[in-house]
Design a protein around this motif. Sequence first.
Motif, PDB file in Angstrom:
ATOM      1  N   ARG A  54      -9.066   0.547   3.359  1.00 27.65           N
ATOM      2  CA  ARG A  54      -9.073   0.891   1.939  1.00 27.65           C
ATOM      3  C   ARG A  54      -7.727   1.492   1.546  1.00 27.65           C
ATOM      4  N   ASP A  55      -7.282   1.165   0.344  1.00 31.42           N
ATOM      5  CA  ASP A  55      -5.983   1.615  -0.139  1.00 31.42           C
ATOM      6  C   ASP A  55      -6.041   3.098  -0.489  1.00 31.42           C
ATOM      7  N   THR A  92      -3.230   2.805   4.282  1.00 31.65           N
ATOM      8  CA  THR A  92      -4.657   2.486   4.263  1.00 31.65           C
ATOM      9  C   THR A  92      -5.382   3.356   5.279  1.00 31.65           C
ATOM     10  N   HIS A 125       0.866  -1.182   0.000  1.00 30.51           N
ATOM     11  CA  HIS A 125       0.000   0.000   0.000  1.00 30.51           C
ATOM     12  C   HIS A 125       0.905   1.235   0.000  1.00 30.51           C
TER      13      HIS A 125
END
Length: 302
Positions: free
Chosen positions: A93-94, A88, A84
């Motif tokens: 969520r990226d 995150t 990532h």
Amino acid sequence: MSIFSSKRNHQDPVLAGTPDAPGAPGTLGGRSLRRVSGLRAVELGAAAVALFLVLAACFPTLLAPFDPLAINPADSFQGPSAKHWFGTDESGRDIYSRVIHGARPSLLIGAAATAIGVGLALVLGTLAGLGGRWLDFGVGRILEVLFALPGLLLALVFIALAGPGITTSVIAVGLSTAPGYARIIRGQISQVRSSAMVEAAVVLGRRPAQVLFRHILPNALSPVFVLGTLGLGQAVVWASSLSFLGLGAPPPAAEWGAMLAAGRTYLGPAWWMTFFPGAAIVLTAASSTVLGRALQRRVAGR
């Protein structure tokens, strides 16, 4: 009063260039060459950033490795890593994928708001520049009243009356940027109208419509593209500010302003949640300004 009567106006300083005086020190020296080379390097960098943003807006799935809305609680609050790149968020969520996907709504909102502002400015500026003394006076007073309010405050007033939402934010930002554009366009039209070219066309017996559409508008409105380029970054910043205040794109939308609003709660332990969306906004505004200034210099013949 005829719309083609002589009415001299000084060129607007925003669009006017100041050429270097002949023989000025450093004009042909190494310092000047280094300055020009530096400017070109900055412009190339801005063009590269703009191209990347356009690609991200048009083809986000090619650049983003993850779904921007996919939730994975096991990966929440991970810092930047090889998996990532931007870390995150609280839902796993990226951030990088969300920043890439956020380019489309952010740029579309900025472009639509700029189009509304320039379009309204064309109407007001043309009326003021081609109308009689009283029409010019009336439009001028309206613009002065709008200038008395800060642009973002004017947008907030409109949203308070019309309600929050993406569409309302686009219209609000467009209305708040229109007065500045209108003043510049009015000055350009007035200057071209009193030029020798237009006076010659009138003397030759050209119809008013021919003079207007063949001579005045094409020459006076040529800086509109430059104005739009300069204003795009400002519109993106203002639209993101409205989303940050909860008046634009609602969460969990992948929009830069909404991402900033979501990340401010975790600014200490998860700084990357606000840093990277904020950097995207800054880079967009900076590249738009640099490219707009470059176009401005070329329009002015510098």
